[in-house]
Design a protein around this motif. Structure first.
Motif, short mmCIF file in Angstrom:
data_model
loop_
_atom_site.label_atom_id
_atom_site.label_comp_id
_atom_site.label_asym_id
_atom_site.label_seq_id
_atom_site.Cartn_x
_atom_site.Cartn_y
_atom_site.Cartn_z
N ALA A 61 2.20 1.78 -3.45
CA ALA A 61 1.29 2.57 -4.31
C ALA A 61 1.04 4.10 -4.05
CB ALA A 61 0.03 1.58 -4.13
N LEU A 62 0.98 4.17 -2.66
CA LEU A 62 0.76 5.63 -2.32
C LEU A 62 2.00 6.50 -2.93
CD1 LEU A 62 -0.45 7.19 0.93
CD2 LEU A 62 2.21 7.80 0.40
N VAL A 63 3.47 6.04 -2.89
CA VAL A 63 4.57 6.86 -3.16
C VAL A 63 4.62 6.77 -4.99
CG1 VAL A 63 7.10 6.68 -3.48
CG2 VAL A 63 5.84 6.27 -1.28
N ARG A 64 3.86 5.82 -5.39
CA ARG A 64 3.99 6.14 -6.92
C ARG A 64 2.82 6.92 -7.36
NH1 ARG A 64 4.23 0.43 -6.59
NH2 ARG A 64 1.88 -0.05 -6.90
N ALA A 65 1.78 7.21 -6.38
CA ALA A 65 0.82 8.12 -6.66
C ALA A 65 1.19 9.51 -6.13
CB ALA A 65 -0.55 7.73 -6.22
N ARG A 66 2.37 9.74 -5.90
CA ARG A 66 2.75 11.23 -5.37
C ARG A 66 2.57 11.27 -4.03
NH1 ARG A 66 3.07 14.86 -10.71
NH2 ARG A 66 4.37 13.56 -11.96
N GLY A 67 1.93 10.32 -2.99
CA GLY A 67 2.02 10.59 -1.76
C GLY A 67 3.27 10.53 -1.05
N THR A 68 3.45 10.94 0.09
CA THR A 68 4.69 10.98 1.26
C THR A 68 4.42 9.88 2.26
OG1 THR A 68 4.69 13.30 0.33
CG2 THR A 68 6.01 12.62 2.40
N VAL A 69 5.62 9.31 2.68
CA VAL A 69 5.89 8.70 3.81
C VAL A 69 6.33 9.34 4.95
CG1 VAL A 69 6.84 6.56 5.01
CG2 VAL A 69 6.15 6.55 2.60
N LEU A 70 5.49 9.52 6.07
CA LEU A 70 6.00 10.26 7.14
C LEU A 70 6.53 9.41 8.21
CD1 LEU A 70 2.70 12.40 7.89
CD2 LEU A 70 4.69 12.92 6.78
N THR A 124 0.89 -1.24 0.06
CA THR A 124 0.12 -0.14 -0.10
C THR A 124 0.73 1.21 0.02
OG1 THR A 124 -1.78 -1.19 1.14
CG2 THR A 124 -2.04 1.30 1.05
N VAL A 125 1.88 1.29 0.90
CA VAL A 125 2.73 2.28 0.91
C VAL A 125 3.54 2.56 -0.48
CG1 VAL A 125 4.84 3.26 1.87
CG2 VAL A 125 3.15 2.20 3.35
N PRO A 148 7.96 5.33 8.16
CA PRO A 148 8.10 4.11 7.26
C PRO A 148 7.34 2.85 8.06
CG PRO A 148 9.95 5.21 7.53
CD PRO A 148 9.13 5.97 8.25
N ALA A 149 6.84 1.93 7.21
CA ALA A 149 6.24 0.63 7.70
C ALA A 149 7.13 0.10 8.82
CB ALA A 149 6.20 -0.25 6.77
N PHE A 150 6.39 -0.07 10.16
CA PHE A 150 7.16 -0.84 11.10
C PHE A 150 6.27 -1.78 11.86
CE2 PHE A 150 4.81 2.80 12.69
CZ PHE A 150 4.50 2.26 14.24
N ASP A 151 6.51 -2.63 12.55
CA ASP A 151 5.72 -3.83 13.44
C ASP A 151 5.49 -3.25 14.62
OD1 ASP A 151 5.60 -5.56 11.34
OD2 ASP A 151 7.66 -6.20 11.49
N MET A 152 4.23 -3.45 15.13
CA MET A 152 3.96 -2.87 16.55
C MET A 152 3.36 -4.24 17.23
SD MET A 152 1.28 0.03 17.96
CE MET A 152 2.62 1.24 17.19
N ALA A 198 2.11 2.22 8.87
CA ALA A 198 2.82 3.17 8.45
C ALA A 198 2.03 4.50 8.47
CB ALA A 198 3.38 3.17 6.97
N VAL A 199 2.53 5.62 8.53
CA VAL A 199 2.03 6.89 8.82
C VAL A 199 2.25 7.66 7.44
CG1 VAL A 199 1.52 9.12 10.01
CG2 VAL A 199 2.10 7.01 11.18
N VAL A 200 1.41 8.25 6.71
CA VAL A 200 1.59 8.73 5.39
C VAL A 200 0.60 10.13 5.16
CG1 VAL A 200 2.34 6.36 4.38
CG2 VAL A 200 -0.24 7.12 4.36
N GLN A 201 0.96 10.77 3.97
CA GLN A 201 0.32 11.72 3.52
C GLN A 201 -0.09 11.54 2.29
OE1 GLN A 201 2.91 15.05 3.91
NE2 GLN A 201 1.73 15.97 5.61
N ASP A 202 -1.37 11.94 1.79
CA ASP A 202 -1.79 11.92 0.31
C ASP A 202 -1.14 12.96 -0.17
OD1 ASP A 202 -3.38 14.23 0.66
OD2 ASP A 202 -5.24 13.15 0.86
#
Length: 263
Positions: free
Chosen positions: A220-229, A217-218, A231-235, A242-246
């Motif tokens: 795909a978001l980056v390819r669509a010009r979204g931003t990663v705030l 998902t992240v 990065p993906a991590f395991d909790m 992951a926390v992101v921006q559109d």
């Protein structure tokens, strides 16, 4: 897949919507990311778009509008809490140090809503359901799964939301180091301070959407010009997130979890 058809228990996050400068671009982005379907709505409701997943409403997207010539509000996701009486909730907001941004109003025959700031400055909405209970799919990929309040004063925020919406802040049984918001003894959201955020981060509610695979998902978001705030991590005991921006700057989280919170 359970479908929600009755009102959420008061205090439970029941709906989320997005305000952005370019409504159509947001509709296209979230269609591609989550599989939502939606189109610009009727003028009488300001063009508000109700987005659906598998034919059921899951979120709203609206065009940001200037108030009295002031600058457009920043792109943001807003969490709505289910309430019994929007007018009484509005009175409780002001009585407990909050600020009403949009007074209680009817939305046709669907329900009544308001938007407010809590005393620390986090925006949230309240929804009094009539014909429309809120999101009809939750805890499924592409739908709301968790709402997290990140605030400069957790104790003050806990007291405010208990007075206004009946939410009770308490340690989460499965993760006692974290604080959860409870409704009828069930954890339906979270509460934490801003210690782990960049300096200057304002208090806010963070919308979390469920996904099958966070990493894809992240990507795909980056390819669509979204931003990663973040990065993906395991909790531990939660899952991967992951926390992101559109592309327009609205922040949200994506989570692959086996521990859903909402009914």
């Amino acid at each position: 897949m359970p479908v929600v058809t009755t009102p959420y228990a008061p205090g439970t996050p029941c709906w989320v919507d997005l305000m952005v400068p370019d409504q159509q671009a947001a509709l296209d982005f979230y269609r591609d990311l989550f599989g939502w379907q939606g189109e610009v709505g009727p003028e009488e409701f300001g063009g508000y778009a109700v987005c659906t997943l598998l034919g059921k409403p899951v979120a709203g997207i609206m065009k940001a509008m200037s108030m009295d010539g002031s600058p457009l509000p920043p792109p943001t996701w807003t969490t709505y809490l289910s309430v019994r009486d929007a007018t009484a909730t509005q009175e409780a907001v002001t009585a407990n140090g909050g600020q009403v941004l949009a007074p209680a109003m009817a939305v046709g025959e669907l329900g009544r809503m308001l938007v407010a700031l809590d005393p620390q400055g986090a925006a949230f909405g309240a929804w009094e359901p009539l014909q429309f209970p809120g999101a009809q799919i939750v805890n499924e990929p592409g739908a709301l799964v968790w709402s997290q309040l990140n605030t400069s004063d957790p104790a003050g925020a806990a007291a405010f939301y208990e007075a206004v919406a009946g939410l009770r802040a308490a340690p989460m049984p499965e993760m006692p180091e974290f604080t959860g918001f409870q409704v009828d003894g069930r954890t339906i959201g979270g509460l934490q301070g801003l210690e782990n955020f960049e300096a200057g981060t304002p208090p806010h509610w963070l919308t979390n959407f469920a996904v099958d695979d966070v990493d894809s998902t992240v990507d795909a978001l980056v390819r669509a010009r979204g931003t990663v705030l973040v990065p993906a991590f395991d909790m531990d005991k939660v899952g991967r997130m992951a926390v992101v921006q559109d592309p327009q700057g609205a922040a949200f989280a994506v989570v692959a979890t086996s521990a859903p919170a909402l009914p």
